[in-house]
Each structure stands twice: as structure tokens, then as C-alpha cells.
Design a protein around this motif. Sequence first.
Motif, mmCIF file in Angstrom:
data_model
loop_
_atom_site.group_PDB
_atom_site.id
_atom_site.type_symbol
_atom_site.label_atom_id
_atom_site.label_comp_id
_atom_site.label_asym_id
_atom_site.label_seq_id
_atom_site.Cartn_x
_atom_site.Cartn_y
_atom_site.Cartn_z
ATOM 1 N N LYS A 1 3.880 -1.453 9.131
ATOM 2 C CA LYS A 1 4.812 -2.586 8.979
ATOM 3 C C LYS A 1 6.259 -2.110 8.996
ATOM 4 C CE LYS A 1 2.118 -6.194 8.105
ATOM 5 N NZ LYS A 1 1.794 -6.889 9.327
ATOM 6 N N GLU B 1 11.631 -3.518 0.321
ATOM 7 C CA GLU B 1 10.760 -4.630 0.697
ATOM 8 C C GLU B 1 11.285 -5.357 1.926
ATOM 9 O OE1 GLU B 1 7.447 -5.477 0.682
ATOM 10 O OE2 GLU B 1 7.866 -4.200 -1.035
ATOM 11 N N THR C 1 6.722 0.482 -1.810
ATOM 12 C CA THR C 1 6.080 -0.597 -1.043
ATOM 13 C C THR C 1 4.604 -0.289 -0.825
ATOM 14 O OG1 THR C 1 6.081 -1.830 1.034
ATOM 15 C CG2 THR C 1 6.779 0.453 1.176
ATOM 16 N N LYS C 2 3.819 -1.366 -0.710
ATOM 17 C CA LYS C 2 2.394 -1.171 -0.385
ATOM 18 C C LYS C 2 2.200 -1.180 1.126
ATOM 19 C CE LYS C 2 0.108 -2.938 -4.522
ATOM 20 N NZ LYS C 2 1.286 -3.164 -5.372
ATOM 21 N N GLU C 3 3.243 -1.581 1.857
ATOM 22 C CA GLU C 3 3.109 -1.673 3.316
ATOM 23 C C GLU C 3 3.165 -0.279 3.942
ATOM 24 O OE1 GLU C 3 4.686 -6.076 4.332
ATOM 25 O OE2 GLU C 3 6.220 -4.525 4.290
ATOM 26 N N LYS C 4 2.416 -0.123 5.025
ATOM 27 C CA LYS C 4 2.332 1.197 5.670
ATOM 28 C C LYS C 4 3.640 1.511 6.407
ATOM 29 C CE LYS C 4 -0.426 4.392 8.100
ATOM 30 N NZ LYS C 4 -0.736 5.598 7.368
ATOM 31 N N THR D 1 7.521 5.333 -0.092
ATOM 32 C CA THR D 1 6.096 4.979 -0.147
ATOM 33 C C THR D 1 5.702 4.475 -1.544
ATOM 34 O OG1 THR D 1 5.627 7.333 -0.433
ATOM 35 C CG2 THR D 1 5.288 6.442 1.757
ATOM 36 N N LYS D 2 6.439 4.901 -2.570
ATOM 37 C CA LYS D 2 6.160 4.358 -3.915
ATOM 38 C C LYS D 2 6.747 2.956 -4.069
ATOM 39 C CE LYS D 2 5.478 8.528 -6.584
ATOM 40 N NZ LYS D 2 6.210 9.729 -6.956
ATOM 41 N N GLU E 1 14.116 -1.281 -4.776
ATOM 42 C CA GLU E 1 12.840 -1.910 -4.384
ATOM 43 C C GLU E 1 13.030 -3.104 -3.464
ATOM 44 O OE1 GLU E 1 9.767 -3.027 -7.225
ATOM 45 O OE2 GLU E 1 9.909 -0.977 -7.997
#
Length: 356
Positions: free
Chosen positions: A170, A208, A125-128, A122-123, A204
Amino acid sequence: MIKFEKGVSPFVPTESDPGILEEIAVLKEELKDDLVILGHHYQRDDVIRFADVTGDSLILSQKAANMKKKHIVFCGVYFMAECADLLSADDQKVYLPDMRAGCAMADMANIKEVEMIWDHLTKGTKEKIIPITYINSSADIKYFVGKNDGIICTSSNAARIFDWAMERGKKILFLPDQYLGINTAISKSISEDAIFTLDRLPDEKAIEKSQVFLWNGYCSVHKCFTLDDVTKRRNEYPGINIVVHGECTADVVKASDAFGSTSTIIKMITDSENGSVWAVGTEQHLVQRLAKRFPDKTIMPLSEFGFQCVTMSMITPEKLLATLKEIKHGETKHEVCVSPEIKHYAKTALMRMLDL
Ligand code: SF4
């Protein structure tokens, strides 16, 4: 030569003491107004013969809750008894005849490790990310999933639950069975490049580009079936039907004719024509029972070995009898109780699935 890991062994037929079986029958009759015995498909014959209801874990838990009996004896493994406790009323008690009968797969997802990986993902990516846990998981993991907007799935509805998750996020974190996860993702046409197995931490870039993160757990029993087993059966029996459980590896599932839950397997064989020939990739007690039930069909294990789940087999007639005696005397040594704080979110995750 196959090396058997923890949780699986070659099938060993068992014989029971007729005196014990007689005692169980008498006690069951005595307690019948307040008692329901549940038997999972992978239990041995001398246990399953006493089951009022047989099936997979969710169906058993739902039926037991609806039957309103005060005492629910679950002949299965620990997470199943927990699941029955989640669905049962406050005045119902759930018992497991051997408290050490865990599930090798469920034990592979430890809540501390899951929370650590969740934090990392969760850190990154900004995607849910929507967490999904297979029902074969501990109440702690179900709690984690419920608390983080996630849901539970079974081997029957995993594809539908993937759709539910993708409507809300996502990315998916799938626990704890990597094979049910990958088989479902492939069936949903998710590219294999977008599936990441968490046998290492993704960086990361990997976070992504991935759509599905798979916890690296597996069922020790279903993992034993191999592509060679499929090839061998096809060579031995041209035209054979091969059906396997969704917990088998992706190459075995791809090479088989069909995959699904125990209920799917049973239905396919039940609905097939007399004279049909089947190789079945699941726990041997169920395969044997199907072979006995349908003498006009040829039904064999996918592997030349029949694999048995060691922990399912820990439930013996002796332990069932001891549990019934406890119930008679008002003892609760084998009661399985999920704590109220875990129960709330674990049940939330379960109800999200049942409400679909
Ligand atoms: S058969 Fe596999 S998934 Fe089922 S209880 Fe045994 S180890 Fe767990």
C-alpha cells in the motif's frame, strides 16, 4: 553566485599526456582477450575513448557479465562497480580505477539510518510498505531492499517499478533520491499530499496518510539546475527543447519538455531533426559529447555553467593505466568485491527488476 556543494564543480576541460594515452592503448591491446573496459556517459573523453562499452550503470554491468571477460574495469563510481560484481560470474573480477570515487547521492543513504527509519515506519502502520531503491545506491541498501521484499529501479523504469510495488503493498519507501522519487510519484498521479520527504520523522498520522516516503538524498550535480535556468533558456531561444534527467528537482522537471534517463536524453536528441535546439539538464561531459556528435543541432547545457560530477571525474587516464598495469601483474588493489552475505539479497532485489 552559485555555491557548489560536495560532489559537484563547474566543468573543467582536461588535457591528457599523449604518452599515457599511448601506453593505455598498448596495454589494452595486450590484455584484450581477458579485458573489458566500461565507460559511464559522465566520464571524460580521454577515458571514454578506451571504453569497449559505454552506457549507464545497469546496461554496462549486464553487457560486461555477458561478455565473459575475466577482468572488468569500470570507469564510473563505486556503486556501479558493485553492481557489475553482483551480475558477474565468480571467475570475473571487477576493478574501479579510483576506490574513492563514490557517488554523493548513494552515500546519503546510510544502512543504519535506513533501518532505523524502516523500523519507525513499519511500527507506525499495519499496511505493507515496499522499499524501492534507485540503482544509485550502495550494495548494503540493495541488500536491505532485497531482504524486505523490495526491488531496484533505474531512471528508465522507475514508473513501472512503482506499479510493481503498488501491486504488492500500500505504501512505498523510495531510496535514496528524493527527486527521482517525487518526479515518478507525480507522473503516476500520486497526490503531493500523500508524499512525505524524510527530512524529519513522520508521526503516526503522517505515516497513515502518506503513500510514498522519500529518502532525502539527491544528486549534487542535477540538483544544481534551477527553474531560472529553464526560464532563461526559453527566453534566449524561443522554441527550444528542454530535456532534463529525472534526478533534477520537481520544479525543473515540471517546467521542462521531457525528463528521463541518460539513455532517454541521448535517444531524444539522436532522433531529433537537424537544426533543432536543445538545452540539456545533465552532467556536462555527456552534454559536450552530444554537442560534438551532432554538429547540425544546437546543444547546450541547461545552465550557463556546465556542471561536472567530481567523483566521476576522479577516474583519469593515469589511474586507468595504473589499473591495467595491476591486472597485467596479477594484483587486485582496485578490485571491488561485494561480500557473499550482502550479495545474496542485493542480487535478489536486482533480479526482481531484471525479471520484469
Ligand atoms: S552524477 Fe550524481 S548520481 Fe551520478 S555519480 Fe555523480 S553524484 Fe552520483
